[in-house]
Design a protein around this motif. Structure first.
Motif: not given
Length: 123
Positions: A32-33, A35, A50-53, A56-57, A98, A111
């Motif tokens: 998942e995220p 970072g 951070t960056i989502t799957r 999105t940063t 994560y 995490d």
């Protein structure tokens, strides 16, 4: 067993660039995220980016416009391109992911942190 291995740190002059990488291995089902965090001597660990799957940063104000986070989902890897480095960027940089893992038929989520890589910006 899950491992996060970082690479790419080092010594660079002010204004220089470095690219950090962090690759995860093990019984990983999904990430998942992702970072990057950093900790300077005598200071608390702080979020860098951070960056989502989905891509999105989010960035700390201190690194906006200079650092770029990206990820390769197929290779379970997150990157941090750091340009225009300043002495105040000196710190140990840690990646965090994560993870959803599968172990002995059971799924778990948590995490996970890398071991850290030193970045020193100095002339």
């Amino acid at each position: 067993q899950v491992q996060l291995v970082e690479s790419g740190g080092g010594l660079v002059q002010p204004g220089g660039s470095l690219r950090l990488s962090c690759a995860a291995s093990g019984s990983i089902v999904r990430i998942e995220p992702m970072g990057w965090y950093r900790q300077a001597p005598g200071k608390q660990r702080e979020l860098v980016a951070t960056i989502t799957r989905g891509g999105t940063t989010n960035y700390a104000d201190s690194v906006k416009g200079r650092f770029t986070i990206s990820r390769d989902n197929a290779k379970n890897t997150v990157f941090l391109q750091m340009n225009g480095l300043k002495p105040e960027d000196t710190a140990v940089y840690y990646c965090k992911m994560y993870l959803v893992i599968r172990d002995s038929g059971r799924y778990s989520r948590d995490d996970y942190w890398g071991q850290g890589t030193q970045v020193t910006v100095s002339s």
